[in-house]
Enzyme design. Structure first.
Site, PDB file in Angstrom:
ATOM      1  N   LEU A 166       0.820  -1.223   0.000  1.00  0.00           N
ATOM      2  CA  LEU A 166       0.000   0.000   0.000  1.00  0.00           C
ATOM      3  C   LEU A 166       0.848   1.264   0.000  1.00  0.00           C
ATOM      4  CD1 LEU A 166      -3.031  -0.762   2.339  1.00  0.00           C
ATOM      5  CD2 LEU A 166      -3.022  -0.490  -0.142  1.00  0.00           C
ATOM      6  N   ARG A 167       2.143   1.122   0.280  1.00  0.00           N
ATOM      7  CA  ARG A 167       3.104   2.239   0.182  1.00  0.00           C
ATOM      8  C   ARG A 167       2.861   3.370   1.158  1.00  0.00           C
ATOM      9  NH1 ARG A 167       6.201  -1.174  -2.510  1.00  0.00           N
ATOM     10  NH2 ARG A 167       5.787  -1.358  -4.726  1.00  0.00           N
ATOM     11  N   ASN A 227       7.135  -2.958   3.929  1.00  0.00           N
ATOM     12  CA  ASN A 227       8.277  -2.235   3.337  1.00  0.00           C
ATOM     13  C   ASN A 227       7.898  -0.820   2.901  1.00  0.00           C
ATOM     14  OD1 ASN A 227       6.749  -3.261   1.166  1.00  0.00           O
ATOM     15  ND2 ASN A 227       8.529  -3.554  -0.155  1.00  0.00           N
ATOM     16  N   ASP A 231       9.033  -9.026   3.401  1.00  0.00           N
ATOM     17  CA  ASP A 231       8.802  -9.024   1.952  1.00  0.00           C
ATOM     18  C   ASP A 231       9.582  -7.927   1.228  1.00  0.00           C
ATOM     19  OD1 ASP A 231       7.587 -10.120  -0.384  1.00  0.00           O
ATOM     20  OD2 ASP A 231       6.462  -8.271  -0.514  1.00  0.00           O
ATOM     21  N   HIS A 254       4.326 -15.602  -3.205  1.00  0.00           N
ATOM     22  CA  HIS A 254       4.610 -15.585  -4.655  1.00  0.00           C
ATOM     23  C   HIS A 254       5.533 -16.689  -5.162  1.00  0.00           C
ATOM     24  CE1 HIS A 254       8.076 -13.409  -3.109  1.00  0.00           C
ATOM     25  NE2 HIS A 254       7.488 -12.230  -3.076  1.00  0.00           N
ATOM     26  N   ASN A 256       9.451  -9.377  -8.945  1.00  0.00           N
ATOM     27  CA  ASN A 256      10.288 -10.264  -8.167  1.00  0.00           C
ATOM     28  C   ASN A 256       9.428 -11.182  -7.300  1.00  0.00           C
ATOM     29  OD1 ASN A 256      12.547 -11.340  -7.023  1.00  0.00           O
ATOM     30  ND2 ASN A 256      12.953  -9.615  -5.657  1.00  0.00           N
ATOM     31  N   ASP A 313       0.430  -9.619  -4.842  1.00  0.00           N
ATOM     32  CA  ASP A 313       1.702  -8.876  -4.746  1.00  0.00           C
ATOM     33  C   ASP A 313       1.549  -7.530  -5.467  1.00  0.00           C
ATOM     34  OD1 ASP A 313       4.226  -8.146  -4.004  1.00  0.00           O
ATOM     35  OD2 ASP A 313       5.276  -9.597  -5.266  1.00  0.00           O
ATOM     36  N   HIS A 337       4.011   1.459  -8.561  1.00  0.00           N
ATOM     37  CA  HIS A 337       5.166   2.358  -8.695  1.00  0.00           C
ATOM     38  C   HIS A 337       4.751   3.508  -9.602  1.00  0.00           C
ATOM     39  CE1 HIS A 337       8.068  -0.306  -6.752  1.00  0.00           C
ATOM     40  NE2 HIS A 337       7.665  -1.302  -7.505  1.00  0.00           N
TER      41      HIS A 337
HETATM   42  O1  DOR Z   1       8.063  -7.311  -7.385  1.00  0.00           O
HETATM   43  C1  DOR Z   1       8.110  -7.034  -6.194  1.00  0.00           C
HETATM   44  N1  DOR Z   1       7.798  -5.802  -5.730  1.00  0.00           N
HETATM   45  N2  DOR Z   1       8.506  -7.979  -5.356  1.00  0.00           N
HETATM   46  C2  DOR Z   1       8.762  -7.722  -4.087  1.00  0.00           C
HETATM   47  O2  DOR Z   1       9.129  -8.618  -3.403  1.00  0.00           O
HETATM   48  C3  DOR Z   1       8.608  -6.355  -3.550  1.00  0.00           C
HETATM   49  C4  DOR Z   1       7.654  -5.582  -4.339  1.00  0.00           C
HETATM   50  C5  DOR Z   1       7.691  -4.098  -4.043  1.00  0.00           C
HETATM   51  O3  DOR Z   1       7.676  -3.719  -2.876  1.00  0.00           O
HETATM   52  O4  DOR Z   1       7.662  -3.298  -4.983  1.00  0.00           O
HETATM   53 ZN    ZN Z   2       8.142 -10.491  -2.175  1.00  0.00          ZN
HETATM   54 ZN    ZN Z   3       5.495  -8.242  -2.248  1.00  0.00          ZN
END
Ligand code: DOR
Ligand code: ZN
Ligand code: ZN
Length: 425
Positions: free
Chosen positions: A63-64, A94, A152, A232, A278, A305, A309
């Site tokens: 959710l950032r 994160n 994560d 994932h 990822n 996931d 961005h």
């Molecule tokens: O693709 C991904 N984006 N994999 C991750 O593990 C983290 C995530 C992100 O926070 O953008």
């Molecule tokens: Zn991940």
């Molecule tokens: Zn993730």
């Protein structure tokens, strides 16, 4: 306040009951389910031709918020979830700062109550600042309502520290959500290591980068007894390792993301950052194994996931782009189109993997089911509508998807949270 959902085809993954039923809701609960309900209601929702399923519970969302609101917020992510039929989201830690203590968890939970139309459960970090050095306040976060902890975005590479975290998670009755990636083996890789990477002149990420940590984490779960959920999963050997863990009776569950079953590296037409995530898109053999694993219920959960961005972080070469794609608004249609319509899984399995199994993993007894007494978090899904995915319609701030232009079937007609309609298609 009473709401009646009429003429839908109900899928209840808890009782395995399915068929044409009306569903009556009073306030936040389901109070009646029957072939025909004639009670007066304040609101009647027509679900003819639609599946009525328990609202999706997405165990894996970024959710950032706090700190990276230019990518997404509790409000925009929550609205995207509602549009995607998702009624509960687990938010990964994160953020900026990283959510690594009880106070930060409560802050998100408090703000989500007013900002987000859907339920938000914050996942706590495993180490302070996700630095991999010192354990986060695991007990405090569990008390604040974290149902799981996760690093994560990376793996905790120090297995001894990780084992301590697992013991604390077990003592506090919460799960570990594991991102499996041996960071010492990535070596600058940006996509799956195969001929396509070679043709594009890009560095590859091999399957073993994931598999060695999946194996390690399963062994550590065996030793500590913690509930382990593998995020994932993208490789054939991940599926085999999960199958073996389940045969041994270990408390291990596993998730697959729609992009990992709906695309292979064959779909990567050019060096475009929107294909970068990822773990990466894999080869045909892996995708077939993931589908077989979903069908056989080795793989328990479908989660997105969702990783929003900004445009400038994604509309560039894979060597420069950030990892991750958005997923909340495409999960249902991709799952239905790629797995249900093709006969890989049944509609009931879709309800299990998108809602019932996640609810069990989180320990949410009143969710993941359509039955009297359950919370009225419900999705009404129309499987007949065909359309082309258009990123410009997304409620999410993130438009970073490789599925723009993809033809799919299945659309959300209504999303209800606590008995209230939060999205109408
Ligand atoms: O693709 C991904 N984006 N994999 C991750 O593990 C983290 C995530 C992100 O926070 O953008
Ligand atoms: Zn991940
Ligand atoms: Zn993730």
């Amino acid at each position: 306040m009473k709401t009646l959902i009429q003429n839908g085809y109900v899928l209840d993954p808890e009782s395995k009951r399915e068929g044409k039923y009306d569903v009556l809701i009073e306030d936040e609960k389901i109070i009646k389910m029957a072939e025909q309900i004639t009670d007066d209601a304040d609101k009647v929702l027509d679900a003819s031709g639609c599946y009525v399923m328990p609202g999706f519970i997405d165990l894996h969302v970024h959710l950032r918020d706090p700190g990276l609101e230019y990518k997404e917020t509790l409000e925009t992510g929550g609205k995207a979830a509602a549009r995607g039929g998702v009624t509960t989201i687990c938010a990964m830690p994160n953020t900026k700062p990283v959510v690594d203590n009880g106070e930060k968890v409560l802050d998100v939970h408090n703000r989500a109550k007013t900002d987000s139309p859907v339920h938000v459960i914050q996942i706590g970090a495993i180490t302070i600042g996700q630095q991999g050095q010192e354990l986060a306040d695991i007990e405090g976060m569990a008390k604040a309502g974290c149902h799981a902890i996760s690093e994560d975005g990376k793996s905790v590479m120090n297995a001894s520290l990780y084992r301590q975290a697992m013991k604390l998670a077990k003592d506090n009755e919460i799960s570990i959500f594991a991102h499996c990636e041996d960071i010492t083996m990535v070596e600058g890789g940006v996509m799956h290591a195969d001929e396509k990477a070679q043709a594009l002149g890009l560095k590859g990420i091999t399957n073993a980068v994931e598999d060695v940590i999946v194996a390690r984490d399963i062994l550590l779960a065996k030793e500590t007894g913690v509930r382990l959920h593998l995020c994932h999963c993208s490789t054939e050997d991940s599926v085999k390792l999960v199958e073996a863990a389940k045969k041994e009776g270990l408390p291990v569950t596993a998730e697959v993301c729609p992009h990992h079953f709906a695309m292979t590296t064959d779909d990567i037409t050019e060096d475009d950052g929107n294909f970068k995530m990822n773990p990466p898109l894999r080869g045909k053999r892996d995708v077939e194994a993931l589908k077989a694993g979903l069908k056989a219920d080795i793989m328990d959960v479908i989660a997105t996931d969702h990783a929003p961005h900004a445009a400038e972080e994604k509309n560039c070469s894979m060597t420069k782009a950030a990892f991750g794609i958005v997923g909340l608004e495409t999960m249902a249609s991709l799952t239905y189109t790629e797995l249900v319509e093709t006969g890989v899984i049944t509609p009931m399995q879709m309800a299990e993997k998108t809602s019932y199994n996640p609810a069990r993993i989180l320990g949410l007894d009143e969710k993941g089911a359509i039955a009297e007494g359950k919370i009225a978090d419900i999705v009404v899904f129309d499987p007949t509508v065909e359309y082309v995915i258009d990123k410009n319609t997304f409620y999410s701030k993130g438009k970073n998807t490789p599925f723009h232009g993809r033809k799919v079937k299945g659309e959300i007609r209504y999303t209800l949270v606590d008995g209230n309609v939060v999205y109408e298609g």
